[in-house]
Design a protein around this motif. Structure first.
Motif, short mmCIF file in Angstrom:
data_model
loop_
_atom_site.label_atom_id
_atom_site.label_comp_id
_atom_site.label_asym_id
_atom_site.label_seq_id
_atom_site.Cartn_x
_atom_site.Cartn_y
_atom_site.Cartn_z
N ARG A 1 80.29 -42.38 -42.73
CA ARG A 1 79.43 -43.53 -42.44
C ARG A 1 77.97 -43.12 -42.51
NH1 ARG A 1 79.97 -45.23 -37.07
NH2 ARG A 1 80.72 -43.16 -36.60
N LEU B 1 77.41 -39.33 -41.47
CA LEU B 1 78.19 -38.72 -40.40
C LEU B 1 79.40 -38.01 -41.01
CD1 LEU B 1 77.99 -41.74 -37.96
CD2 LEU B 1 76.72 -39.59 -37.81
N TYR C 1 74.96 -35.24 -38.24
CA TYR C 1 74.97 -35.80 -39.58
C TYR C 1 74.46 -34.77 -40.57
CZ TYR C 1 70.07 -36.51 -38.32
OH TYR C 1 68.79 -36.33 -37.90
N THR D 1 74.31 -42.66 -32.36
CA THR D 1 73.49 -41.57 -32.90
C THR D 1 72.01 -41.90 -32.74
OG1 THR D 1 75.18 -40.94 -34.48
CG2 THR D 1 72.94 -40.23 -34.97
N THR E 1 67.05 -40.66 -37.54
CA THR E 1 67.86 -39.76 -38.36
C THR E 1 66.94 -39.19 -39.43
OG1 THR E 1 68.56 -41.55 -39.83
CG2 THR E 1 70.01 -41.02 -37.99
N THR F 1 73.16 -46.29 -39.41
CA THR F 1 73.84 -47.50 -38.92
C THR F 1 74.65 -47.22 -37.65
OG1 THR F 1 75.79 -47.12 -40.30
CG2 THR F 1 74.01 -48.45 -41.25
N ASP F 2 74.68 -45.98 -37.21
CA ASP F 2 75.45 -45.62 -36.02
C ASP F 2 74.56 -45.72 -34.78
OD1 ASP F 2 77.95 -44.52 -34.83
OD2 ASP F 2 76.55 -42.90 -34.26
N HIS F 3 74.78 -46.74 -33.98
CA HIS F 3 73.91 -47.00 -32.82
C HIS F 3 73.93 -45.88 -31.79
CE1 HIS F 3 72.91 -50.98 -34.23
NE2 HIS F 3 74.19 -51.17 -34.51
N ASP G 1 82.43 -38.59 -40.81
CA ASP G 1 83.45 -39.51 -41.30
C ASP G 1 83.00 -40.32 -42.52
OD1 ASP G 1 81.69 -41.31 -40.18
OD2 ASP G 1 83.09 -42.06 -38.67
N ALA H 1 74.45 -42.52 -41.23
CA ALA H 1 74.01 -42.17 -39.87
C ALA H 1 73.06 -43.20 -39.28
CB ALA H 1 73.36 -40.80 -39.87
#
Length: 63
Positions: free
Chosen positions: A36, A32, A21, A44, A51, A40-42, A34, A38
């Motif tokens: 999104r 991230l 990220y 990661t 993060t 909220t990305d489980h 894309d 970071a």
């Protein structure tokens, strides 16, 4: 005279870690590739634990 502790002090080890990220100054969040958020990305969070923001203090985390 050199203080006793300086005989044993060592520089902090800098680990080479590639994080998936980057900090977005507009959103003030880590994002991230894309776009999104970071935090909220489980996957990661499972891999890295947090993060940690690169803006300012390393004690502030994106929730």
């Amino acid at each position: 005279m050199q203080p006793f502790t300086l005989n044993y002090a060592r520089p902090a080890v800098q680990l080479e870690v590639t994080v998936p990220y980057a900090y977005d100054s507009g959103l003030q969040l880590n994002v991230l590739p894309d776009g999104r958020i970071a935090a909220t990305d489980h996957a990661t969070l499972r891999a890295l634990g947090t993060t940690t923001s690169t803006a300012g203090s390393k004690t502030h985390f994106d929730d």
